[in-house]
Enzyme design. Structure first.
Site, PDB file in Angstrom:
ATOM      1  N   SER A  94      12.086  57.141  55.180  1.00  8.14           N
ATOM      2  CA  SER A  94      11.016  56.371  55.802  1.00  8.14           C
ATOM      3  C   SER A  94      11.093  54.924  55.308  1.00  8.14           C
ATOM      4  O   SER A  94      12.103  54.265  55.509  1.00  8.14           O
ATOM      5  CB  SER A  94       9.667  57.022  55.504  1.00  8.14           C
ATOM      6  OG  SER A  94       8.659  56.509  56.349  1.00  8.14           O
ATOM      7  N   ASP A 106       9.476  61.930  65.968  1.00  2.48           N
ATOM      8  CA  ASP A 106       8.884  61.207  64.842  1.00  2.48           C
ATOM      9  C   ASP A 106       7.842  60.208  65.344  1.00  2.48           C
ATOM     10  O   ASP A 106       8.137  59.353  66.179  1.00  2.48           O
ATOM     11  CB  ASP A 106       9.984  60.474  64.070  1.00  2.48           C
ATOM     12  CG  ASP A 106       9.539  60.026  62.690  1.00  2.48           C
ATOM     13  OD1 ASP A 106       8.342  59.731  62.521  1.00  2.48           O
ATOM     14  OD2 ASP A 106      10.391  59.977  61.795  1.00  2.48           O
ATOM     15  N   HIS A 112       8.545  63.339  61.749  1.00  2.00           N
ATOM     16  CA  HIS A 112       8.782  62.583  60.525  1.00  2.00           C
ATOM     17  C   HIS A 112       9.019  63.479  59.314  1.00  2.00           C
ATOM     18  O   HIS A 112       9.810  63.155  58.443  1.00  2.00           O
ATOM     19  CB  HIS A 112       7.578  61.672  60.266  1.00  2.00           C
ATOM     20  CG  HIS A 112       7.847  60.560  59.314  1.00  2.00           C
ATOM     21  ND1 HIS A 112       8.700  59.522  59.604  1.00  2.00           N
ATOM     22  CD2 HIS A 112       7.371  60.308  58.063  1.00  2.00           C
ATOM     23  CE1 HIS A 112       8.735  58.681  58.578  1.00  2.00           C
ATOM     24  NE2 HIS A 112       7.946  59.136  57.629  1.00  2.00           N
TER      25      HIS A 112
END
Length: 689
Positions: free
Chosen positions: A541, A626, A661
């Site tokens: 991330s 995501d 995610h």
């Protein structure tokens, strides 16, 4: 691994110029932003096929790694029960089950078990499934819970009558998971709805069980898209709270007495730029954790009910300290518990409400992670807390705040031939280029040679003030047992060393984050923990942005890079307010509509700085659904890298076409993803079993 087994995918070049502040950036892969475009899906599938083909020789190793990881897991396992009201609540797993069962027992742990939710049954036939928290009405009869079957974190709020087992007709889509709050009447519940473009929760609604969803009452709207919202019930249960927060900038809590659900939410203290706070209710007053009066590391104050809007009535309880960050608090009838952070370690402080006598819980390791756990009982003198380290499995303790006696309630079971005494962990410090000492937590199997001959995986995050504390991973043993060391670099941008550590790693100081990581790498090499041809880097991330930046800045330092769901197209994303979560991020990265931020962000944005040069071996992973870092960011990055890089090192991308995610759902499925990453590194080290 042989990258020549098939031709690497080549994404079509479709020039897309973007001009701002007199500067034009050329994005040849902007077309990948369209998930509905069959050409996009074809490209992602081609990248997956290429990765599968290149990694095919490692399939036996991946399978062995998966079996190892799964084999360490106690399949029939359960959490330590937590007493709340008349029931003990816990979750448990069954043999072969991917998802937890949420259960309770009334009055005693010897009572008959009631299964409230069975995740395995609920997930049947679904490629993705997640339960996003639950809340139980005050009469302990109605369960409110959220489920997500897509991995976009849009949770459908559902209700179950726990006395009959009936799933009620009320069903509310697109809610913020876990952000539910019951009123005392046992029929009114508050929830938040997410905007389907920005995916931000911006509206709070009131629903009465049994009434049409269309008649739900909108009670609050957050008009500023730079604020994130939260919703819940305070521990005292007297108040329902709605909170808006601009990370690192401003906070506003709004209160509603839970016995008056049709009333109005009233600000605790109206938002004010630069003023942050959090609150806990205690009897006739509130404790306030706040940065008021330039308390960078926060201090503790209190105010009587009904007087919070007058900041002159706030009274200092614990002053600001330059060397200690006030991380959080937990309130009990007879005790106040503070979670503090100093020297990159968590400390738990106990204060007797009546006598003001205080002490700290003692921890013995040099690097560890501890934290206040679930403590819903206001009357108790027992504090539940968690503890772990790089070599100590996750543990849960009950601590008597009066006698200071503690009881180990559970230590994570690690099956197989695991002995924590076979591993060693240390706290190291690297000196950054500006003289700042960067803490490093490192773990290895005893016998590790400090001569540069063994591989090391360096991990960091470094954003949002999120601290990465030394934590145990049973899966990680598969690397340690094969000769790897694992190091966490506690770089600026996190909050390990206090609030200033965060401030010095954001906005126009963001380069400190990347420089710190590189300086830690150079330290580990210089101190012969590893060498350039055996050092791997990993981040996900915002930590994936870190990977992209250091790969451009110092590609020579690393044998391989693992970048998970990486945020790598910083300028383009921060300019597009239609992309989920963008506007709320401006206080972290800056708003590139302002030239100063545009120029600075462009200087490190990974996509914008890919050049024709040699790059290390790279494995990039993402998820099609995501909602936080859209799949097209890593896809564009990989496409550009493939077009420009000048060596034959591996460049692989894997897109989970069913996940978002957080990756695959289910407790075992994620081991396949970890096995792929580990096999990627081990094979480059010519470790094949």
């Amino acid at each position: 691994m042989n990258p020549d087994v098939m031709q690497a995918p080549v994404a079509a070049i479709k020039p897309h110029p973007m001009t701002l502040h007199g500067d034009t950036r050329q994005d040849n892969y902007y077309w990948l932003n369209e998930p509905e475009n069959p050409e996009v899906i074809e490209y992602l599938n081609a990248e997956n096929a290429y990765t599968d083909a290149v990694m095919a020789p490692t399939k036996p190793l991946q399978e062995a790694l998966f079996n190892e990881m799964k084999g360490r897991v106690k399949e029939n396992d359960e959490s330590v029960p937590v007493k709340d009201g008349n029931y003990y609540y816990y979750s448990r797993y069954i043999e072969g089950g991917e998802y937890p069962l949420y259960c309770r027992k009334k009055g005693s742990l010897d009572a008959v078990e009631q299964i409230m939710l069975d995740g395995n049954v609920m997930a049947e036939g679904l490629s993705y499934f997640s339960i996003g928290g639950y809340e139980i009405s005050d009469d302990e009869q109605i369960l409110a819970y959220g489920i997500d079957t897509v991995s976009r974190r849009n949770y459908t709020l559902k209700f179950k009558d726990l006395t009959t087992g009936e799933i009620l007709a009320d069903e509310i889509p697109n809610t913020e998971g876990g952000a539910y709050a019951w009123a005392t009447d046992n029929k009114t519940i508050f929830y938040m709805v997410r905007d389907q473009q920005t995916l931000l929760a911006s509206k709070v609604y009131r629903h009465e069980i049994g009434t049409p969803i269309a008649s739900d009452v909108l009670v609050y709207t957050e008009e500023d898209p730079q604020f994130y919202m939260g919703l819940g019930r305070m521990k005292s249960k007297k108040y329902i709270i709605s909170v808006s927060e601009q990370n690192g900038v401003s906070t506003e809590y709004r209160l509603l007495e839970s016995s008056n659900p049709t009333g109005q939410f009233v600000p605790f203290y109206p938002r004010e730029e630069g003023l942050e706070y959090s609150i806990e209710h205690f009897e006739d007053k509130f404790y306030i954790r706040t940065n008021v009066d330039d308390a960078t590391n926060f201090k503790l104050m209190e105010v009587s009910e009904g007087q919070s809007a007058d900041i002159t009535k706030w009274k200092e309880v614990i002053p600001h300290r330059e060397d200690t960050y006030l991380d959080g608090m937990e309130v009990f009838k007879n005790h106040l518990v503070l979670q503090e952070r100093s020297n990159a370690l968590i400390h738990i402080r106990i204060i007797n409400q009546a006598t003001q006598a205080e002490h700290y819980i003692q921890f013995n390791e040099t690097a560890y992670d501890a934290g206040v756990s679930s403590n819903p009982d206001f009357e108790t003198n027992i504090l539940r807390y968690s503890y772990t380290s790089l070599s100590t499995p996750s543990s849960v303790y009950d601590y008597d705040m009066d006698s200071q006696a503690q009881t180990l309630m559970k230590e994570q079971t690690v099956l197989g031939e695991f002995d924590k005494d076979d591993y060693a962990s240390e706290r190291l410090y690297a000196t950054a280029r500006d003289g700042i000492k960067i803490p490093i937590s490192i773990v290895y199997k005893k016998g590790f040679k400090r001569d540069g001959s063994q591989p090391l995986l360096q991990y960091a995050y470094g954003s949002y003030g999120y601290s990465i504390d030394p934590y145990f991973s049973a899966a990680r043993l598969s690397l340690l047992n094969r000769g790897f060391a694992f190091a966490i670099a506690h770089i600026r941008g996190g909050q390990e060393m206090g609030r200033q550590w965060y401030e010095d790693g954001k906005l126009l100081k963001k380069l400190n984050t990347f420089n710190d990581f590189i300086d830690v790498s150079e330290y580990l090499i210089a101190e012969q923990w590893t060498s350039k041809d055996k050092l791997f880097a990993n981040g996900g991330s915002a930590g994936g942005l870190l990977m992209g930046a250091v790969t451009n800045m110092r590609p020579d330092l690393y044998k391989g890079i693992l970048a998970a769901v990486p945020f790598v197209d910083v300028v383009t994303t921060m300019l597009d307010e239609s992309i989920p979560l963008t506007t709320g991020e401006w206080e972290e990265w800056g708003n590139p509509k302002q030239k100063e931020y545009y120029v600075y962000m462009k200087s490190y944005s990974p996509v914008d700085n890919v050049e024709a040069k040699d790059y290390p071996n790279m494995l990039v992973t993402t998820g099609l659904h995501d909602s936080q870092v859209q799949y097209f960011e890593p896809a564009k990055w990989v496409a550009k890298l493939r077009a420009l890089k000048t060596n034959n090192n591996l460049l692989l991308m894997h897109t989970d076409m069913e996940a978002g995610h957080g990756g695959a759902s289910g407790r075992f499925k994620r081991f396949h993803d970890i096995a792929l990453e580990y096999a990627f590194m081990l094979n480059l080290m010519e470790i094949h079993s």
